[in-house]
Design an enzyme around this catalytic site. Structure first.
Site, PDB file in Angstrom:
ATOM      1  CG  HIS A 158      -2.263  -1.152   0.977  1.00 38.39           C
ATOM      2  ND1 HIS A 158      -2.695  -1.896   2.537  1.00 38.39           N
ATOM      3  CD2 HIS A 158      -2.635  -1.859  -0.259  1.00 38.39           C
ATOM      4  CE1 HIS A 158      -3.504  -1.780   1.570  1.00 38.39           C
ATOM      5  NE2 HIS A 158      -3.456  -2.568   0.420  1.00 38.39           N
TER       6      HIS A 158
ATOM      7  CB  CYS B 207       2.320  17.618 -14.515  1.00 43.21           C
ATOM      8  SG  CYS B 207       3.177  17.758 -12.967  1.00 43.21           S
TER       9      CYS B 207
END
Ligand code: CNA
Length: 248
Positions: A121, A132
């Site tokens: 995780h 971006c």
């Protein structure tokens, strides 16, 4: 009390370990689902529509504040590895570990000295801009979190630590592992309610092929799939196994 587990551990050379939040509670980090865990605490937080929203990617994009205030707490805590983390590092030194697959995001396995760790995780160590996709490391954004501000990228997007939220895919390394599991002669499941998929499903699938041990305070829905089940504190377990001086 843990005699049978000790015997199994001593004779195993390729232990696949699966850890959850329960391995870190003794270091002061709350787990999710215990009575006094994070979800119980967050259920009193009126900013959140429901406790799990703190790790929900859709909610985070709308309101990242609750997550970053939790992140601040975790980063400020300077938690130390528990005896159980240390036990796993010792077993690795003794060439008995094939992999520590952890659901935890607290980086305590590495702090204890384990090297064969897969964080399914993710962790705080790296981060990406949600817009971006520029890459950042912890030092790039940590101070802003500690200063109570949301870390933003130059492009204006939120910098999100590479922790897998509900609604996101697990890191590709996890799927590589599922497709190519390591040689395993024992599965050791430590401190997980086994509620979060697909990670828990993989650990259980592996556990059904070889001898397996589960140490967890609370019962899990899958206890009957495991060879040896202990509803005990992991620190008591770790102290018992370490006391045997099995590391030669
Ligand atoms: P969970 O669902 O909260 O289960 C934890 C389990 O550990 C519970 O069943 C407890 O009974 C048990 N437990 C707690 N303390 C001890 C102890 N001292 N000895 C033995 N057992 C104990 O957590 P899972 O890990 O199963 O769920 C997966 C989530 C939790 C992952 O996505 C993690 O990222 C997430 N999480 C991680 C951390 C961390 O990094 N330390 C903290 C909180 C949540």
């Amino acid at each position: 009390m843990f005699d049978k587990a000790l015997t199994l551990i001593k004779k195993s050379k390729n232990i696949l370990v699966f850890t959850g939040a329960g391995i870190s509670t003794s270091s002061g980090i709350l787990d999710f689902r215990s009575e006094n865990g994070l979800y119980s605490l967050l259920s009193k937080n009126t900013d959140l529509p429901y406790p799990e929203a703190i790790f929900d990617i859709k909610y985070f994009k709308k309101n990242p504040k609750p997550f970053f205030s939790l992140a601040k707490n975790m980063l400020e805590q300077h938690a130390k590895p528990t005896n159980c983390h240390k036990l796993l590092a010792e077993l690795e030194k003794n060439n008995q570990i094939s992999l520590v697959l952890t659901q935890n995001i607290d980086m305590l396995h590495q702090a204890a000295g384990s090297k064969k760790v897969l964080e399914c995780h993710g962790s705080f160590m790296s981060a990406h801009c949600l817009d971006c996709h520029s890459a950042y490391n912890l030092n790039d954004y940590k101070q802003r979190v500690l200063d109570d501000s949301i870390p933003y990228c130059n492009c204006g997007g939120i910098i999100k630590p590479d922790i897998t939220f509900f609604g996101e895919s697990l890191p590709s390394a996890f799927y590589d592992l599922v497709n190519n599991p390591p040689e395993t002669d024992l599965v050791l499941i430590l401190g997980s309610s086994l509620n979060v998929q697909p990670a828990a499903g993989f650990a259980l699938e592996m556990a059904m092929k070889v001898p397996s041990i589960l140490v967890n305070l609370a019962a899990t829905p899958y206890d009957n799939a495991i060879s040896l089940v202990y509803h005990e504190d992991l620190e008591v377990f770790a102290e018992y196994i370490l006391r045997d001086n099995l590391i030669t």
